[in-house]
Design an enzyme around this catalytic site. Structure first.
Site, short mmCIF file in Angstrom:
data_model
loop_
_atom_site.label_atom_id
_atom_site.label_comp_id
_atom_site.label_asym_id
_atom_site.label_seq_id
_atom_site.Cartn_x
_atom_site.Cartn_y
_atom_site.Cartn_z
CG ASP A 92 -1.84 1.18 1.27
OD1 ASP A 92 -2.29 1.63 0.20
OD2 ASP A 92 -2.11 1.69 2.37
CG ASP A 144 -1.10 3.17 5.98
OD1 ASP A 144 -1.34 3.82 4.95
OD2 ASP A 144 -1.22 3.64 7.13
CD GLU A 166 -4.58 1.48 -2.86
OE1 GLU A 166 -5.40 0.83 -2.22
OE2 GLU A 166 -4.15 2.60 -2.52
#
EC number: 3.1.21.10
Length: 184
Positions: A7, A141, A68
């Site tokens: 992330d 996260d 991501e």
């Protein structure tokens, strides 16, 4: 398959490692969040993320890295930082010959919760449940990095089938084009 989920972010960059077994069986092997001070120069922050990712790649040796994909946000500065962090991760993986895949937030949410518009609490709850964790991963996260790895583990077979289908279609197109040229 060992999947490193990332992330990306400049202030907090979530890193995770999941191993997939038969079917939908998954095991969380590690999770961490790399933090960089917001007042540090951009180059120092990106270097810190790179060093952490290099360490993870060397230590865990993942088969694939799932990152991501940056999507449009109102805060351009945040988008730029996220994209830069993701680029550093993708480059580090590519330099080692590790396959890199990007997944959108809605793909990740849909894979983990069944709802592409799920909120962070729903994603965290499902990550905790899917991986049979004793406690919820924090901060968000960390949960998001785990969710990315889960998403890739479950989507990888479909991604591979689609790649084969595209390759076959391209091969058939070339063959058909060659036959048409020969017939003229």
């Amino acid at each position: 398959m060992r999947v490193m989920g990332v992330d990306p972010g400049l202030t907090r960059c979530g890193l995770s490692l999941i191993e997939s077994g038969q079917g939908r069986q998954l095991t969380a092997l590690d999770v961490d969040v790399v933090r960089t001070p917001s007042d540090a120069p951009l180059s120092s922050r990106l270097l810190a993320i790179n060093e952490a990712v290099e360490h993870w790649l060397e230590t865990h040796r993942p088969d694939v890295v799932a990152i991501e994909r940056v999507f449009s946000q109102q805060n351009v500065k945040t988008v730029m930082g996220t994209a830069q962090a993701g680029g550093v991760v993708a480059l580090a993986a590519a330099k080692r010959g590790v396959e890199v895949h990007f997944h959108t937030p809605s793909e990740v949410k849909a894979a983990v919760t069944g709802n592409g518009t799920a909120d962070k609490a729903q994603v965290t709850a499902m990550v905790t449940r899917i991986l049979a964790l004793q406690t919820k991963p924090t901060p968000a996260d960390a949960a998001d990095a785990l969710a990315l790895a889960i998403c890739h583990c479950w989507r990888a077979p479909m991604i591979a089938q689609m790649a084969k289908a595209h390759a076959l279609a391209e091969q058939q197109r070339r063959s058909y084009t060659a036959k048409l040229k020969a017939a003229r």
